[in-house]
Design an enzyme around this catalytic site. Structure first.
Site, short mmCIF file in Angstrom:
data_model
loop_
_atom_site.label_atom_id
_atom_site.label_comp_id
_atom_site.label_asym_id
_atom_site.label_seq_id
_atom_site.Cartn_x
_atom_site.Cartn_y
_atom_site.Cartn_z
CG HIS A 452 1.14 -0.15 12.30
ND1 HIS A 452 -0.18 0.19 12.53
CD2 HIS A 452 1.20 -0.50 10.99
CE1 HIS A 452 -0.87 0.04 11.42
NE2 HIS A 452 -0.05 -0.38 10.47
CG HIS A 495 -3.19 2.59 9.63
ND1 HIS A 495 -3.55 1.74 8.61
CD2 HIS A 495 -4.07 2.34 10.61
CE1 HIS A 495 -4.59 1.00 8.96
NE2 HIS A 495 -4.94 1.37 10.20
#
Length: 502
Positions: A452, A495
């Site tokens: 990420h 996320h």
């Protein structure tokens, strides 16, 4: 089991898992952006943009029994990325919720509201009609690919944006150079150039184009076009450590895919019905503020150590001082998720020796790591990968290590409490009996990226090492913008995929 077939099934299952969209966004993140000097990106704006990208279908009754989000007003209905709850759930899901509730963590029935705290069930980027992945290609590109003004060239490598010399402190993109089939081409830009190469390669392309830190460009022999020392800096990520356990009794888990017959049957089931195990993936997780998993006395010591580190000249004089202060305040805000725990219905460690044993894994994810890494070009060639340093666990006051250590200790409680604890035959690794020093060694050996990465072309004021302004235009250019995860100045407590679609 035939290894080739096993690998194909595992790749299939992993592809479904790694590319599914968790449609959650985080309210506090956007509310606080303005404190960093960013305008026009408030919560309502981002929420509306994310909802505009989404075509949500309500969950089935079966999914609702597994706590799927069914609050329609928090979702978009007329966008392009199709979302819904999964059609299959492992039998560990409800015991996991039971355990979290027993530990005082509430069930969150609408993570899309912007409030992530609690235990909840994914909404995934899945087309409910076909139970296949919905993503940028079939959601957006396929709709317009036949238009005469759209050209998508695959297998090409952009080598640089060709910029004019600076005039009144501003350079203009004349076009883009790229390689295709080993040959160098140039395409001119009449209006704008938009870079969307991601947090690891957008800064490389900017540097090869002459935009970046003059010292780095000088060493590479790249003529300076725009002096922007923030390019390639501020690299942030979510870091994760996995914890494994063996189960009592009979359970169907992803471990069963080790059986060739079982794997073939599941693949046949999915191909014929678009249902069953391979129509789903991990589905359950929990987001927690620091006060939930860090004891009060440990928190006091951790904050004292952090505050001493934040008083050092290096940080006090840092252009990023404002977001250090913001991140410090989040530690004491119970609305901010600092830890994510995901339930994986399989074993993700090496070393399991018990034949036919069934397992689960709990992975802890640090949401707001304090480490800041870098990514920079290593030569003038786009074919040479950039040098990436995530600076993992290199944080002020050693706070990232402290938080991961406390996350593991808290997760031991999860593995031993409630219905999940009743199903746990034994914890495999790490062990609750280990000392803090041994757990730290485990963290150092096991910690890895959650993929990420963000922040390397940050949307911040230029004086704060920003690379793009609030309109995503690269400072010092007339017509170059960046639109990818590299513009996010500080990490989300979730996320990032839904945010990136927005």
């Amino acid at each position: 089991m035939n290894q080739g077939f096993k690998n194909r099934v595992q790749r299939f299952a992993h592809g479904l898992s790694s590319k599914s969209l968790v449609t959650h966004i985080w309210r506090y993140f956007y509310i606080d952006w303005e404190k960093l000097g960013i305008t026009g990106w408030d919560w309502n704006t981002i929420r509306d943009a994310v909802n505009a990208a989404e075509a949500w279908t309500p969950p089935t009754d079966y999914a609702k029994l597994h706590n799927a989000d069914n609050v329609a007003h928090n979702h978009g209905r007329h966008g392009y990325v199709k979302t819904t709850a999964y059609s299959y759930y492992y039998d560990l899901v409800l015991p996991f919720f039971n355990t979290m509730n027993k530990l005082g963590v509430v069930t969150n029935y609408s993570e899309a509201s912007g409030d992530l705290i609690g235990a909840w069930t994914y909404t995934a980027s899945v087309d409910p009609q076909t139970n296949t992945r919905s993503y940028s290609t079939n959601a957006y590109y396929d709709r317009i690919s036949s238009r005469p003004n759209i050209v998508c060239l695959t297998g090409a490598y952009v080598s640089r944006v060709v910029l004019s010399d600076s005039k009144n402190g501003v350079s203009r993109a004349m076009g883009v150079e790229f390689y295709s089939s080993g040959q160098l081409f140039f395409v001119s830009a009449r209006r704008e150039v938009i870079l969307s190469a991601g947090a690891l390669q957008t800064p490389q392309i900017l540097e090869l184009s002459g935009i970046g830190n003059p010292n780095i460009l000088r060493k590479l022999g790249i003529p300076l076009k725009v002096d922007l020392p923030g390019v390639g800096e501020n690299l942030q990520d979510h870091f994760t450590v996995t914890m494994g356990a063996e189960l009592h009794g009979h359970h169907i888990t992803a471990d069963d895919l080790s059986s060739e017959h079982f794997a073939q049957e599941r693949l046949r089931e999915y191909r014929e019905t678009r249902r069953g195990m391979l129509s789903s993936t991990l589905s359950s997780l929990v987001f927690l503020p620091a006060s939930t998993f860090i004891p009060a006395d440990t928190m006091q010591r951790m904050l004292a150590s952090l505050d001493r580190a934040l008083q050092t000249p290096e940080i006090k004089n840092s252009p990023y001082k404002q977001w250090y202060d913001l991140q410090r305040a989040w530690l004491e805000n119970d609305g901010v998720a600092q830890l994510e725990i995901i339930l994986f219905p399989s074993y993700m460690h090496v070393g399991c020796t018990k034949e036919n044993a069934k397992h689960y894994t709990l992975s802890v994810f640090l949401q707001h790591a304090w480490s800041r890494g870098t990514v920079h070009a290593t030569s003038t060639s786009i074919f040479d990968p950039p040098e990436i340093d995530l600076a993992t666990l290199d944080s002020p006051g050693d706070i990232d290590m402290t938080m991961l250590l406390e996350a593991i200790k808290y997760t031991f409680k999860v593995m031993q409490a409630g219905a999940l604890g009743d199903l746990t035959a034994k914890i495999v690794a790490p062990l609750p009996t280990w000392s803090d020093d041994r757990l730290r060694e485990y963290i150092r050996s096991m910690v890895k990226s959650a993929f990420h990465q963000i922040g390397t072309a940050a949307m911040l004021p230029r004086s704060a090492n920003g690379v793009v302004d609030s309109g995503l235009k690269v400072y010092g250019t007339a017509n170059v913008r960046v639109a990818d995860a590299s513009i996010l100045p500080i990490h989300l407590g979730s996320h990032p995929q839904a945010t990136l679609y927005g």
